[in-house]
Design an enzyme around this catalytic site. Sequence first.
Site, PDB file in Angstrom:
ATOM      1  N   HIS A 237      62.844  62.540  56.008  1.00 19.78           N
ATOM      2  CA  HIS A 237      62.867  61.498  57.098  1.00 19.78           C
ATOM      3  C   HIS A 237      62.107  60.300  56.576  1.00 19.78           C
ATOM      4  O   HIS A 237      61.414  59.634  57.400  1.00 19.78           O
ATOM      5  CB  HIS A 237      61.839  62.207  58.015  1.00 19.78           C
ATOM      6  CG  HIS A 237      62.397  63.497  58.746  1.00 19.78           C
ATOM      7  ND1 HIS A 237      63.622  63.431  59.232  1.00 19.78           N
ATOM      8  CD2 HIS A 237      62.312  64.819  58.829  1.00 19.78           C
ATOM      9  CE1 HIS A 237      64.106  64.459  59.796  1.00 19.78           C
ATOM     10  NE2 HIS A 237      63.165  65.600  59.425  1.00 19.78           N
ATOM     11  N   ARG A 294      54.121  47.160  63.122  1.00 23.17           N
ATOM     12  CA  ARG A 294      53.514  46.839  61.895  1.00 23.17           C
ATOM     13  C   ARG A 294      54.717  46.055  61.203  1.00 23.17           C
ATOM     14  O   ARG A 294      55.833  46.011  61.310  1.00 23.17           O
ATOM     15  CB  ARG A 294      52.814  48.018  61.253  1.00 23.17           C
ATOM     16  CG  ARG A 294      54.121  49.023  61.065  1.00 23.17           C
ATOM     17  CD  ARG A 294      53.800  49.993  59.660  1.00 23.17           C
ATOM     18  NE  ARG A 294      54.977  50.765  59.286  1.00 23.17           N
ATOM     19  CZ  ARG A 294      55.577  51.875  59.787  1.00 23.17           C
ATOM     20  NH1 ARG A 294      54.997  52.301  60.737  1.00 23.17           N
ATOM     21  NH2 ARG A 294      56.742  52.111  59.351  1.00 23.17           N
TER      22      ARG A 294
END
Lengths: 506, 167
Positions: A237, A294
């Site tokens: 992932h 972010r």
Amino acid sequence: MTEIKKILIANRGEIAVRIIRGCSDAGITSVAVYSDPDRTAYHVRAADEAYPLHGSTSAESYLVQEKIIEVAKECGAQAIHPGYGFLAENASFAELCAKNDIIFIGPTPEVISLLGDKLEARQTAIKAGLPLAPASTHDIENINGAKADADKIGYPVLIKAAAGGGGKGMRIVESPDALEAAIKTAASEATSAFGDKRVYIEKYIARPRHIEIQIMADTHGNVIHLGERECSIQRRHQKVIEESPSPVVDDKLRARMGEAAVAIARESGYVGAGTVEFLVDETLNFYFLEVNTRLQVEHPVTEMVTGIDLVQEQFKVAAGEKLTITQEEVKQRGHAIECRIYAEDVAAGFIPSTGHMAAYHEPSGPGVRVDSGFVSGDDIPVYYDPLIAKLVTWGSDRRQAICRMLRALDEYTVQGVETTIPFEAMVMENQSFIDGRLSTHFIADEFPDLAASMMPPEEEMELSAMAAALIDYRRKFKLAGIGNEKQQTADAWKLSGRIDGLRKVW
Amino acid sequence: MKKVQVNTADKNYKFELWRSNGDLFIKRNGSQHKADIVRLNNNRYSLIIGGRSHEIGVEHLPDGYAISHGARSENFRVEDYELAKIKKAAGISDTQAVKNVAAPMPGLIVDIQCAIGDEVTKGQSLLVMEAMKMENDIKSPLSGKIKAINISPRESVDKGRVLVEFE
């Protein structure tokens, strides 16, 4: 509007170096912070000022909010850039900055917590009209209700833990008869992992692509998107190879995904750089996944194709200025690919490989950008993420970007630790990759036996064996005394050079 | 002229090396090449074999060399060909078979997925280690029977610590 003259970078490694460079580009003084093992790390050497946090692990250093705030106040930094990871998506840190009159370079604490919670983010996406993977809106009460939900959604379905994460309490169900058993095991797994037995049903997208949209918003209500990045090639992932544009996204789809991303940014009151992630199925339907509040690791591919420096835009937004570009001015030019160079042993299953880099040399030349946090002679410390660098290539089209990536990977020298470089070179030559046939299952599909695929080609083994034989021969020859062998050469220069060479060696 | 055998864990290569007119030559399977090897700095060498240019890294190991080419690295042991032949005839094998699994990095043992006496196959997960913010499967390097497990869950280990031993 505040004029920002000094920024503290609450991070390490390549991203700290990237932001320090951004500060220099903007005429802003950069402040590095460091843990004990990072005293001589490159981000410390590159910054204008550097202050210790002490401690070795992340928890003892880069995650100690009060220490970082204290350093910022003492050195007079007006803003803190958190990079990615560490405190980048920590709402309480953003709040602490605000309390101390320090600008946190990112969205507000409220937006961070809203979008950081998966269920709340989902609700926000629904409000903003984003497409979501069909799912049961509530947790499963009884098997009959579950069967009705699953029928409505359509098989295969995914049973997911409401409190979940990391694949725990997750089950793929192909047909109705397997549903009941899967719910039971998923619920029991969820109970032991999270102390919460609630599970729900979601549409299972078989071979999705991971495609995300870069957004940028200022405090004046301007929100734009900077196109997409395809990040389908992942291991456990985590992304390894990213590119922009995606081989499957055309102008129409880009506009639709971009509008969706801008809509959720507006709905949540987003400010700064952010990324809206989507899963895209085989017929190019896209579904909202999550928002990362972010600057992303893979932001350089967007910078390479749009020509927009995202860190500079972040600085401007943080200072209260307007975005310097409008949506109409955002244009994608050419193609960019990023390979994350991790210190990992791929054949052993992407296991971190730490140690001393006896030799390190970065590639360069046309269309090559390297964002790294290491130089030759550095150690890869055991305490942090094993990312050495991000290698980005740009080409006028995808084919040229791939050719340049292969060349750059070949030029990249890392001696002393195992890296993902040979793996990435293998991907660049893989036919499915070249054809743009990607999914998040790419690695498992294309390289089912990774260890075997990673075996060096025979000619390379033979060359290395030959090198070993030559090194050994010359070493023994030297031990026996150089003068003993009859020299028949008349070329005194050649001979002298060679003897000189030997002296340097032994 | 010198005949050598270069061994890896599971392969060997035979070469002949000699000097002539100050040049170095290497031959394998009947094809011979002129070779020039020059040290650059530290452990780096420029190697030109048969006109093809390569850069390699060399690290001296107690019983051989670690040669890195590009981003790959392999360990080699170089021995005299005649000696290798005698050893083989006498049934002496000095390829030390791997009989244990050592920690590839410092970390925390999260889970042990095997037990003493288990017959495991190559590539099977033996245990899970947490290091560098990630959980890593430690896989079996060989098929065999487990003789000893030297660690317990939640234990911190240093790099190189022998975790699992085989019979």
